[in-house]
Design an enzyme around this catalytic site. Sequence first.
Site, short mmCIF file in Angstrom:
data_model
loop_
_atom_site.label_atom_id
_atom_site.label_comp_id
_atom_site.label_asym_id
_atom_site.label_seq_id
_atom_site.Cartn_x
_atom_site.Cartn_y
_atom_site.Cartn_z
N GLY A 34 3.40 1.83 2.71
CA GLY A 34 2.87 3.17 2.85
C GLY A 34 1.65 3.16 3.75
O GLY A 34 1.18 2.11 4.18
N PRO A 35 1.12 4.35 4.03
CA PRO A 35 -0.05 4.45 4.90
C PRO A 35 -1.32 4.01 4.17
O PRO A 35 -1.31 3.75 2.97
CB PRO A 35 -0.11 5.94 5.23
N SER B 88 -2.80 4.75 0.21
CA SER B 88 -1.65 5.17 -0.61
C SER B 88 -1.51 4.30 -1.86
O SER B 88 -0.47 4.31 -2.50
CB SER B 88 -0.36 5.13 0.22
N LYS C 166 -1.41 0.95 -2.31
CA LYS C 166 -0.58 -0.26 -2.27
C LYS C 166 -1.28 -1.42 -2.98
O LYS C 166 -0.68 -2.07 -3.83
CB LYS C 166 -0.27 -0.65 -0.81
N GLU D 217 -1.61 -7.59 2.02
CA GLU D 217 -1.67 -7.43 3.48
C GLU D 217 -0.78 -8.43 4.22
O GLU D 217 -1.25 -9.20 5.05
CB GLU D 217 -3.11 -7.51 3.99
#
Length: 88
Positions: A9-10, A13, A15, A87
């Site tokens: 997701g952006p 969001s 994550k 990441e």
Amino acid sequence: MTEFVLYTGPMFSSKTTQLLSRIDRCKYQKKTVVCFKPKKDNRYTVSDQIVTHNDLHMQCYTVEDGNAILEIVSSSANVADSVAIDEI
């Protein structure tokens, strides 16, 4: 059962928040989790921690590349039920 979970997701969001929540659930279930983040990710801290925008923290290894993850996970000292990578 082996499971691969990917949060996408952006920015902002949740994550990383979802990842940390999943790690907490694993720890509550008495599972061993080994966490990683890329060495170049120093947005919130330069230490060995995964950090969310809301300042939640989790200890982790910082690694240069995927080979470092494989080395740590395959070492006998780090037998893990789960592996968490922030990441990718």
